[in-house]
Design an enzyme around this catalytic site. Structure first.
Site, PDB file in Angstrom:
ATOM      1  CB  CYS A  81      -0.908  -0.009   1.225  1.00  0.00           C
ATOM      2  SG  CYS A  81      -1.989   1.426   1.326  1.00  0.00           S
ATOM      3  CB  CYS A 220      -5.036   3.722  -4.634  1.00  0.00           C
ATOM      4  SG  CYS A 220      -4.142   2.148  -4.777  1.00  0.00           S
TER       5      CYS A 220
END
Length: 275
Positions: A81, A220
């Site tokens: 991530c 993101c």
């Protein structure tokens, strides 16, 4: 359970300290923590654990003391991530658990070791080299959008919008359909449109994203990396930087002689105790 809440361009996380790997975070517990009405609320959980204390990190312990154990909001495990690793680094530093060296702070992840450079409010992370490897499509109802598959340590499908379709017109309340033969473990889908030129940047785009295991998020990081890689490729550039505007702010993707970098803010907003 002590926790900290943090975010990177609105991509928010519940940070759970577990230095010795003693806490069993079940998928159900993760989903409870991330529930925005009955829990703390977040797009995912960052478990802070020493690399030597978790099987996935043991082989990286010599190079990075800390392992980012990332879980999506539905409790599923994710490889990486990009926003999360910046928030993870901010947490380590502000809690006195690590001090960046002259070459940065290494963090172990399921996608390998990432190195972070702290630059005031922004943190810049050297990421895994993105690999653009196949064409595919995403479907939203009757709409089919061609895209490009990109491996950033986790799977992405970058879809440029055309023919008058705009970002704001998209309904991302349900997961876009994808080709399971190309993405057998699911995929993060980014929809992209061009933005006005910016001084000092080789590209500028806007994106929305539906993250595997979390739904639409405000940002993101690895998705921005994938989008930046495709934008540079489409511009015929091997090196350069791309500003990627997400719903929660702006990220900058840069490819230079030292590798691929993702830069953006990382903010800790609260500490507390969960029952």
């Amino acid at each position: 359970m002590r926790f900290t809440k943090g975010h990177g361009t609105g991509n928010d996380f519940v940070i759970v300290p577990d230095p010795d790997g003693e806490r069993d975070l079940s998928p159900e517990r993760v989903a409870e923590l991330c529930d925005r009405r009955f829990g703390i609320g977040g797009d995912g959980v960052l478990r802070v654990v020493r690399s030597a204390k978790i099987p996935e990190g043991a082989g990286q312990a010599g190079a990075a003391e800390w392992f980012m154990d990332y879980r999506n909001s539905d409790g599923s495990v994710a490889e990486m991530c990009g926003n999360g690793v910046r928030v993870f680094v901010r947490y380590l530093i502000e809690n006195g658990l690590a001090t960046p060296g002259p070459e940065g702070l290494p963090v172990a992840t399921r996608a390998g070791i990432m190195v972070a450079l702290v630059e005031g409010a922004s943190i810049r992370v050297r990421m895994k080299t993105p690999s653009v490897y196949a064409g595919s499509t995403a479907t939203l109802g009757a709409l089919t959008v061609p895209g490009v598959a990109v491996d950033c340590g986790n799977p992405h499908l970058v879809c440029g919008l055309h023919d008058g379709v705009t970002l704001e017109s998209l309904d991302l309340t349900t997961a876009p359909g994808h080709d399971a033969r190309v993405f057998p473990s699911g995929v993060n889908v980014e929809f992209v449109e061009p933005a006005e030129p910016l001084d000092g940047r080789d590209g500028h785009v806007r994106m929305r994203v539906h993250e595997r295991g979390s739904g639409e998020t405000l940002s993101c990081g690895t998705g921005a990396l994938a989008v930046g890689a495709v934008a540079l490729r489409d511009a015929g550039l091997d090196r350069g930087s791309v500003a990627v505007d997400v719903r929660g702010g702006r990220l900058v993707v840069t490819h230079d002689e030292s590798g691929w970098w993702l830069a953006g803010p990382a903010v800790l907003v609260a500490d507390g105790e969960a029952r």
